[in-house]
Design a protein around this motif. Structure first.
Motif, PDB file in Angstrom:
ATOM      1  N   ARG A 168     -16.845   1.156   7.938  1.00  0.00           N
ATOM      2  CA  ARG A 168     -16.375   2.167   6.987  1.00  0.00           C
ATOM      3  C   ARG A 168     -16.918   1.757   5.628  1.00  0.00           C
ATOM      4  NH1 ARG A 168      -9.985   3.681   6.925  1.00  0.00           N
ATOM      5  NH2 ARG A 168      -9.927   1.863   5.559  1.00  0.00           N
TER       6      ARG A 168
ATOM      7  N   TYR B 105       1.416   7.340  11.311  1.00  0.00           N
ATOM      8  CA  TYR B 105       0.910   7.627   9.962  1.00  0.00           C
ATOM      9  C   TYR B 105       0.775   9.147   9.745  1.00  0.00           C
ATOM     10  CZ  TYR B 105      -1.291   2.885  10.253  1.00  0.00           C
ATOM     11  OH  TYR B 105      -1.573   1.554  10.406  1.00  0.00           O
TER      12      TYR B 105
ATOM     13  N   LYS C  91     -15.881  -5.028  -1.583  1.00  0.00           N
ATOM     14  CA  LYS C  91     -15.514  -4.738  -0.195  1.00  0.00           C
ATOM     15  C   LYS C  91     -16.660  -5.159   0.711  1.00  0.00           C
ATOM     16  CE  LYS C  91     -12.615  -2.505   2.700  1.00  0.00           C
ATOM     17  NZ  LYS C  91     -12.067  -1.171   2.474  1.00  0.00           N
TER      18      LYS C  91
ATOM     19  N   TYR D 235       2.731   7.117   2.164  1.00  0.00           N
ATOM     20  CA  TYR D 235       2.729   7.489   3.580  1.00  0.00           C
ATOM     21  C   TYR D 235       3.699   8.647   3.839  1.00  0.00           C
ATOM     22  CZ  TYR D 235       0.051   3.228   4.668  1.00  0.00           C
ATOM     23  OH  TYR D 235      -0.917   2.267   4.726  1.00  0.00           O
TER      24      TYR D 235
ATOM     25  N   ARG E  16      -2.204  -6.865   2.733  1.00  0.00           N
ATOM     26  CA  ARG E  16      -2.145  -5.467   2.292  1.00  0.00           C
ATOM     27  C   ARG E  16      -1.342  -4.613   3.275  1.00  0.00           C
ATOM     28  NH1 ARG E  16      -7.654  -6.419   2.702  1.00  0.00           N
ATOM     29  NH2 ARG E  16      -7.873  -4.694   4.178  1.00  0.00           N
ATOM     30  N   PRO E  17      -0.050  -4.843   3.405  1.00  0.00           N
ATOM     31  CA  PRO E  17       0.719  -4.030   4.346  1.00  0.00           C
ATOM     32  C   PRO E  17       0.973  -2.634   3.801  1.00  0.00           C
ATOM     33  CG  PRO E  17       2.191  -5.448   3.116  1.00  0.00           C
ATOM     34  CD  PRO E  17       0.792  -5.813   2.686  1.00  0.00           C
ATOM     35  N   GLY E  18       0.875  -1.660   4.698  1.00  0.00           N
ATOM     36  CA  GLY E  18       1.331  -0.312   4.418  1.00  0.00           C
ATOM     37  C   GLY E  18       2.411   0.001   5.426  1.00  0.00           C
ATOM     38  N   LEU E  19       1.964   0.438   6.600  1.00  0.00           N
ATOM     39  CA  LEU E  19       2.854   0.954   7.643  1.00  0.00           C
ATOM     40  C   LEU E  19       4.137   0.160   7.847  1.00  0.00           C
ATOM     41  CD1 LEU E  19       2.650   3.384   9.556  1.00  0.00           C
ATOM     42  CD2 LEU E  19       1.995   1.780  11.341  1.00  0.00           C
TER      43      LEU E  19
ATOM     44  N   LYS F 239      -0.409   4.437  -0.836  1.00  0.00           N
ATOM     45  CA  LYS F 239      -1.310   5.595  -0.901  1.00  0.00           C
ATOM     46  C   LYS F 239      -0.703   6.776  -0.135  1.00  0.00           C
ATOM     47  CE  LYS F 239      -3.744   3.898   3.175  1.00  0.00           C
ATOM     48  NZ  LYS F 239      -4.861   3.049   3.647  1.00  0.00           N
TER      49      LYS F 239
ATOM     50  N   HIS G 288     -11.664  -5.395   6.017  1.00  0.00           N
ATOM     51  CA  HIS G 288     -10.640  -4.626   6.739  1.00  0.00           C
ATOM     52  C   HIS G 288     -10.928  -4.712   8.234  1.00  0.00           C
ATOM     53  CE1 HIS G 288      -7.354  -1.775   6.729  1.00  0.00           C
ATOM     54  NE2 HIS G 288      -8.051  -0.777   7.214  1.00  0.00           N
TER      55      HIS G 288
ATOM     56  N   VAL H  16       0.856  -1.192   0.000  1.00  0.00           N
ATOM     57  CA  VAL H  16       0.000   0.000   0.000  1.00  0.00           C
ATOM     58  C   VAL H  16       0.893   1.244   0.000  1.00  0.00           C
ATOM     59  CG1 VAL H  16      -1.837   1.227   1.200  1.00  0.00           C
ATOM     60  CG2 VAL H  16      -1.796  -1.281   1.218  1.00  0.00           C
TER      61      VAL H  16
ATOM     62  N   ASN I 207      -4.175  -5.894   7.010  1.00  0.00           N
ATOM     63  CA  ASN I 207      -3.226  -4.788   6.883  1.00  0.00           C
ATOM     64  C   ASN I 207      -1.998  -5.144   7.740  1.00  0.00           C
ATOM     65  OD1 ASN I 207      -4.177  -4.502   9.466  1.00  0.00           O
ATOM     66  ND2 ASN I 207      -4.682  -2.340   9.300  1.00  0.00           N
ATOM     67  N   SER I 208      -1.112  -4.171   7.982  1.00  0.00           N
ATOM     68  CA  SER I 208       0.125  -4.482   8.718  1.00  0.00           C
ATOM     69  C   SER I 208      -0.165  -5.072  10.095  1.00  0.00           C
ATOM     70  CB  SER I 208       0.976  -3.221   8.907  1.00  0.00           C
ATOM     71  OG  SER I 208       1.338  -2.687   7.675  1.00  0.00           O
TER      72      SER I 208
HETATM   73  C1  LIG Z   1      -4.354   1.887   4.235  1.00  0.00           C
HETATM   74  C2  LIG Z   1      -4.930   0.546   4.073  1.00  0.00           C
HETATM   75  C3  LIG Z   1      -4.153  -0.603   4.283  1.00  0.00           C
HETATM   76  C4  LIG Z   1      -2.747  -0.554   4.834  1.00  0.00           C
HETATM   77  O1  LIG Z   1      -2.845  -0.362   6.217  1.00  0.00           O
HETATM   78  P1  LIG Z   1      -1.561  -0.332   7.198  1.00  0.00           P
HETATM   79  O2  LIG Z   1      -2.156  -0.177   8.523  1.00  0.00           O
HETATM   80  O3  LIG Z   1      -0.772   0.864   6.798  1.00  0.00           O
HETATM   81  O4  LIG Z   1      -0.830  -1.587   6.970  1.00  0.00           O
HETATM   82  C5  LIG Z   1      -4.722  -1.830   4.008  1.00  0.00           C
HETATM   83  N1  LIG Z   1      -6.004  -1.924   3.573  1.00  0.00           N
HETATM   84  C6  LIG Z   1      -6.784  -0.846   3.384  1.00  0.00           C
HETATM   85  C7  LIG Z   1      -8.182  -1.021   2.927  1.00  0.00           C
HETATM   86  C8  LIG Z   1      -6.281   0.422   3.649  1.00  0.00           C
HETATM   87  O5  LIG Z   1      -7.071   1.494   3.486  1.00  0.00           O
END
Ligand SMILES: *Cc1c(COP(=O)(O)O)cnc(C)c1O
Length: 358
Positions: free
Chosen positions: A124, A341, A117, A33, A209-212, A29, A153, A27, A193-194
């Motif tokens: 959300r 974040y 979704k 970050y 779906r890792p971001g952080l 976006k 999510h 991720v 997610n993370s």
């Molecule tokens: C931002 C986001 C993520 C990533 O989340 P982190 O907490 O940064 O790992 C994954 N899935 C969705 C739907 C998100 O909006």
């Protein structure tokens, strides 16, 4: 802002160690970050796919030659945008009736892959489990749609002990069983997610779906990035512009919210909320000055913060790490009453970016 680009691949390897069987959707976006979306895409080139939240971001990634599958987590798009998605290997996430109306306009040969979704308790975006079978049937009736995947999510994954997590997994499993009964299979399933990857790796499903954590930041409250084997990508740095010896009783900064209770030396650092340092960071927030962890004192100004250096060997020009290596952004964020974040996303235009690879 210093970006240690090689830390990206290190953190990606940690994700793969935790969820070895899953595809990794990185991720990136919100301008990666705040690290720079294109830098993140380069640093994470070994990811299986990427996620952003706008058609503009998707187009920018394509323009830089990135060809991997792209997911639009929550983008607004037009019929003409969506008609081009298949060719560009872009998958939108469908979470609203409005989008379904738009997909009806797709040409029959559009060959579009989408995510649906499902809201399992995040409250959300998404359709409820009750709505899902009908929504899926409506998608299946559209000739322009090829494959449908399913995404949900977690709301409380940063607190693995929260019972909400299991409620969400239960809701998901019920929805999947109902789908099976209706002969509705999903191409891919994605949940974590993370924080979810760290807390519930056994639920990794097909795609994580890792971001952080890819930015080297701990997603779990009370667990350090270091303990998770993550390396911070961003270090936010400045330098000392003045050092003064001040007598006991001196008031420091706007409002005089901090008073020295003994003679001391104060170092002033060229950084403030005009750079994205949080204005609400209180006295006591940790700042790394010339290798020493020292407390912020007084209010954060637009361009200047003050730190109490006591007798430490600190002089004008010394390097200051506001957050990053050896001064975790998670801790600075916690002191300021926010989350990492928000800090990494908030560094402003005037801060220059420097890239290193080590
Ligand atoms: C931002 C986001 C993520 C990533 O989340 P982190 O907490 O940064 O790992 C994954 N899935 C969705 C739907 C998100 O909006």
């Amino acid at each position: 802002m210093e970006i240690n680009r090689s830390a990206f691949s290190h953190n990606l390897r940690r994700v793969r160690e935790l969820a070895p069987a899953a595809q990794v959707m990185a991720v990136i976006k919100a301008n990666g970050y705040g690290h720079g979306m294109q830098l993140a895409a380069q640093g994470l080139e070994q990811a299986d796919e990427f996620a952003v939240t706008s058609v503009q971001d998707a187009n920018a990634l394509r323009a830089m030659g990135m060809t991997k599958s792209l997911t639009l987590l929550s983008a607004t798009f037009s019929v003409s945008d969506v008609t081009g998605f298949a060719e560009k290997n872009i998958r939108p996430v469908i979470y609203d009736y409005d989008q379904l109306g738009l997909l009806k306009e797709l040409p029959a040969n559009a060959d579009l892959n989408v995510w649906l979704k499902l809201d399992t308790g995040m409250g959300r975006l998404g359709f409820s489990a009750q709505e899902l079978p009908t929504i899926r049937a409506r998608l299946d009736a559209l000739p322009g749609i090829s494959q449908v995947s399913l995404m949900t999510h977690l709301a409380n994954a940063d607190q693995p002990e929260s019972p909400v997590n299991q409620l969400q997994f239960d809701a998901l499993n019920e929805a999947l069983e109902a789908a099976k009964r209706n002969d509705q299979t999903y191409q891919q399933l994605s949940v974590l997610n993370s924080a979810g990857i760290v807390g519930f790796a056994e639920q990794a499903a097909d795609t994580v779906r890792p971001g952080l954590m890819l930015y080297g930041i701990s997603p779990q409250q009370g667990v350090s990035a270091h303990a998770l084997g993550l390396k911070p990508v961003m270090s936010f740095k400045s330098h000392v512009i003045s050092v003064r010896s001040l007598p006991s009783g001196s008031r420091i900064g706007y409002g005089g919210t901090y008073t020295l209770d003994g003679d001391s030396r104060i170092a002033y650092v060229a950084c403030g909320y005009g750079d994205g340092y949080p204005r609400h960071a209180p006295s006591g927030t940790t700042v790394l000055v010339n290798g020493f962890l020292v407390p912020l004192v007084g209010r954060v100004s637009m361009d200047i913060i003050a730190v109490d250096i006591g007798e430490l060997p600190v002089q004008v020009g010394d390097v200051v790490t506001l957050w990053g290596e050896d001064n975790p952004v998670e801790e600075v964020a916690a002191a300021a009453g926010t989350i990492a974040y928000e800090l990494t996303c908030g560094i402003t235009e005037r801060v220059s970016r420097v890239i290193r690879d080590e």
